[in-house]
Design a protein around this motif. Structure first.
Motif, mmCIF file in Angstrom:
data_model
loop_
_atom_site.group_PDB
_atom_site.id
_atom_site.type_symbol
_atom_site.label_atom_id
_atom_site.label_comp_id
_atom_site.label_asym_id
_atom_site.label_seq_id
_atom_site.Cartn_x
_atom_site.Cartn_y
_atom_site.Cartn_z
ATOM 1 N N SER A 129 0.833 -1.207 0.000
ATOM 2 C CA SER A 129 0.000 0.000 0.000
ATOM 3 C C SER A 129 0.865 1.254 0.000
ATOM 4 O O SER A 129 1.967 1.267 0.546
ATOM 5 C CB SER A 129 -0.907 0.023 1.242
ATOM 6 O OG SER A 129 -1.730 -1.124 1.305
ATOM 7 N N GLU A 130 0.336 2.301 -0.602
ATOM 8 C CA GLU A 130 0.995 3.595 -0.533
ATOM 9 C C GLU A 130 0.881 4.148 0.887
ATOM 10 O O GLU A 130 -0.053 3.789 1.629
ATOM 11 C CB GLU A 130 0.347 4.570 -1.517
ATOM 12 C CG GLU A 130 0.538 4.200 -2.972
ATOM 13 C CD GLU A 130 2.016 4.223 -3.367
ATOM 14 O OE1 GLU A 130 2.732 5.150 -2.932
ATOM 15 O OE2 GLU A 130 2.438 3.306 -4.086
ATOM 16 N N PRO A 131 1.792 5.023 1.289
ATOM 17 C CA PRO A 131 1.720 5.594 2.641
ATOM 18 C C PRO A 131 0.376 6.228 2.962
ATOM 19 O O PRO A 131 -0.129 6.090 4.083
ATOM 20 C CB PRO A 131 2.852 6.637 2.648
ATOM 21 C CG PRO A 131 3.831 6.136 1.644
ATOM 22 C CD PRO A 131 3.007 5.475 0.574
ATOM 23 N N THR A 173 8.594 12.094 12.136
ATOM 24 C CA THR A 173 8.732 11.691 10.729
ATOM 25 C C THR A 173 9.409 10.331 10.629
ATOM 26 O O THR A 173 10.389 10.068 11.326
ATOM 27 C CB THR A 173 9.571 12.726 9.960
ATOM 28 O OG1 THR A 173 8.892 13.983 9.965
ATOM 29 C CG2 THR A 173 9.802 12.295 8.522
ATOM 30 N N VAL A 174 8.872 9.481 9.761
ATOM 31 C CA VAL A 174 9.522 8.208 9.461
ATOM 32 C C VAL A 174 10.581 8.479 8.394
ATOM 33 O O VAL A 174 10.254 8.789 7.248
ATOM 34 C CB VAL A 174 8.510 7.160 8.975
ATOM 35 C CG1 VAL A 174 9.219 5.852 8.630
ATOM 36 C CG2 VAL A 174 7.438 6.917 10.031
ATOM 37 N N VAL A 175 11.837 8.385 8.782
ATOM 38 C CA VAL A 175 12.937 8.702 7.876
ATOM 39 C C VAL A 175 13.075 7.628 6.810
ATOM 40 O O VAL A 175 13.175 7.916 5.617
ATOM 41 C CB VAL A 175 14.256 8.863 8.662
ATOM 42 C CG1 VAL A 175 15.419 9.140 7.712
ATOM 43 C CG2 VAL A 175 14.125 9.985 9.689
ATOM 44 N N PHE A 176 13.067 6.351 7.241
ATOM 45 C CA PHE A 176 13.209 5.245 6.298
ATOM 46 C C PHE A 176 12.641 3.989 6.925
ATOM 47 O O PHE A 176 13.068 3.578 8.001
ATOM 48 C CB PHE A 176 14.683 5.038 5.936
ATOM 49 C CG PHE A 176 14.933 3.956 4.917
ATOM 50 C CD1 PHE A 176 14.061 3.732 3.854
ATOM 51 C CD2 PHE A 176 16.067 3.146 5.006
ATOM 52 C CE1 PHE A 176 14.298 2.735 2.913
ATOM 53 C CE2 PHE A 176 16.326 2.154 4.075
ATOM 54 C CZ PHE A 176 15.434 1.951 3.028
ATOM 55 N N ALA A 177 11.658 3.387 6.262
ATOM 56 C CA ALA A 177 11.088 2.113 6.696
ATOM 57 C C ALA A 177 11.167 1.161 5.506
ATOM 58 O O ALA A 177 10.266 1.153 4.657
ATOM 59 C CB ALA A 177 9.645 2.288 7.160
ATOM 60 N N PRO A 186 6.006 12.337 6.911
ATOM 61 C CA PRO A 186 5.672 13.111 8.124
ATOM 62 C C PRO A 186 4.438 12.515 8.797
ATOM 63 O O PRO A 186 3.310 12.948 8.585
ATOM 64 C CB PRO A 186 5.406 14.517 7.580
ATOM 65 C CG PRO A 186 4.926 14.291 6.182
ATOM 66 C CD PRO A 186 5.628 13.046 5.685
ATOM 67 N N MET A 187 4.660 11.537 9.634
ATOM 68 C CA MET A 187 3.575 10.686 10.115
ATOM 69 C C MET A 187 2.550 11.445 10.955
ATOM 70 O O MET A 187 1.337 11.279 10.775
ATOM 71 C CB MET A 187 4.150 9.519 10.914
ATOM 72 C CG MET A 187 3.163 8.384 11.092
ATOM 73 S SD MET A 187 4.024 6.867 11.515
ATOM 74 C CE MET A 187 2.721 5.665 11.252
#
Length: 419
Positions: A129-131, A173-177, A186-187
């Motif tokens: 899924s897209e963010p 913010t989720v930098v990298f998952a 920017p969660m």
């Protein structure tokens, strides 16, 4: 770890320095009651060093905020009239932790005293899924849980979100998952637009860090000051507690053991590198070895909860499938090899196995233990034990609740006075 701060918590008309002292004293009393259970005002005064008049004022405010209550009588073993006992209340104060992982969303909520108000997990294909879609779904889960708390008359004191990746906790913010395919998301900003109630303090953190906190606070390693938590998900997360405190590193990115290279000729990892540890022991690796026809990314993708995948692998093992048996043994060997590096670096007392590792612990631990004994520094390896988590796939969301409760214990004035 709080990202948003609520203004106006200081009592009106109280000078800043006095307000700071009072807030610290309120925290001292609230923590004392939380740790001791039933206790009298006189015992709180004696053990905190505050005078009885001050204690009465502080207790009155904590009662007005719905954080403590009196029950009675309290018998302390002395003669004379028994006093009323103070206990933690917080029945109207809720803490919520949620986790978005590769193939599920979990939500866990308690009141301040730890009474469970909500506990759920739903299958969701976040990898595919897209963010925006993932955050919309996460927002729906949060919204329905908050509505459930509202129906119970519980006000939400805060929300912590767990994600499997590198997180800028200060900015939310989720930098990298890697396993979600996210970069620079920017969660908190996105969740606000997805309908999370305005005014609720929010924080975002790595899932393994929060799970390690949960194990330290209430899990199989409760109170153990030096522990490592390994979560077996699609990838592998690692949370480290050292000296009773989470190890976060300079930027909050410490503990990414799943992306340490262990095989320079191995498979490509979701992070783009070759031979990372999680390509050997992650759930995706186990599924690929044990049930290649059901591997992630193979054939039509049906959303499947991790428990369903594990149940199928266990059934194949029970049916005598040598491929499933060999896959579990191979994961155990690589688990022990990676653990030996962690033991040599951090000298933990316990390595807690969470996620799917806990489900297969009976098969994994003996093999991992043998590899650890073979490769680890002898004294450190001998003194470290493996333990299977009992918190299941919801450990990170439970750790998120702990973060909210800690915030309230540190600043009781963050909870509004009752009318």
């Amino acid at each position: 770890m709080t990202v948003e701060h609520q203004p106006g918590s200081r009592s009106a008309g109280v000078p800043a320095d006095q307000a700071t002292v009072r807030r610290a004293n309120l925290s001292l009393v609230l923590r004392h009651v939380s740790a001791r259970g039933q206790c009298s005002r006189s015992s709180v005064a004696a053990e905190t060093g505050l005078n009885k008049t001050t204690i009465s004022s502080l207790v009155g405010e904590l009662q007005a905020r719905g954080l403590v209550k009196e029950i009675g009588p309290h018998h302390a073993g002395s003669v004379g009239r028994p006093s009323l006992a103070l206990v933690l209340d917080g029945s109207g104060v809720g803490a919520l932790g949620v986790e978005l992982n590769a193939d599920y969303i979990a939500a866990f909520a308690t009141d301040l005293a730890g009474r469970v108000l909500a506990d759920r997990r739903i299958g969701f294909d976040a990898m595919g899924s897209e963010p925006e879609r993932s955050l919309d779904k996460l927002g729906q889960v949060i919204g329905s849980t908050v509505a459930e708390l509202d129906r119970r008359g519980v006000a939400l004191a805060g929300l912590t979100v767990a994600v499997p990746g590198l997180v800028d906790t200060a900015g939310g913010t989720v930098v990298f998952a890697p396993n979600l395919g996210w970069r620079g998301v920017p969660m908190i900003e996105r969740l606000r637009s997805a309908g999370v109630p305005a005014g609720v303090p929010m924080a975002v953190d790595n899932d393994a860090n929060l799970a390690a906190l949960a194990e330290y606070r209430s899990g199989v390693a409760v109170g153990v000051p030096n522990l490592i938590y390994l979560t077996g998900e699609v990838g592998v997360g690692c949370g480290i507690i050292t000296g009773g405190r989470p190890l976060s590193g300079a930027d909050g990115f410490a503990g990414e053991a799943g992306h340490v290279m262990v095989d320079p000729y191995g498979d490509e990892c979701g992070c783009g590198r070759i031979g990372c540890w999680e390509t050997k022991v992650g759930l995706a690796a186990l599924v690929r070895m044990a049930t290649p026809d059901r591997a992630y990314g193979v054939g039509p993708q049906v959303v499947r909860d991790p428990e369903e995948r594990l149940a199928e692998i266990e059934q194949r093992r029970a049916d005598g499938d040598p491929r499933a048996e060999a896959a579990v043994a191979e994961v155990g060997r690589w688990l022990g090899r990676g653990a030996s590096t962690l033991v040599n670096l951090f000298n933990p007392q316990v390595i807690v196995l969470g996620g799917y590792f806990a489900r297969l612990a009976e098969q994994l631990i003996p093999v991992a233990r043998a590899e650890l004994a073979r490769l680890g520094m002898s004294v450190a390896a001998d003194r470290c034990r493996f333990a299977a988590s009992t918190l299941g796939f919801g450990a990170a969301s439970r750790g998120g609740v702990d973060v909210v409760i800690e915030r309230v214990l540190s600043d009781p004035t963050s909870i509004a006075m009752r009318p």
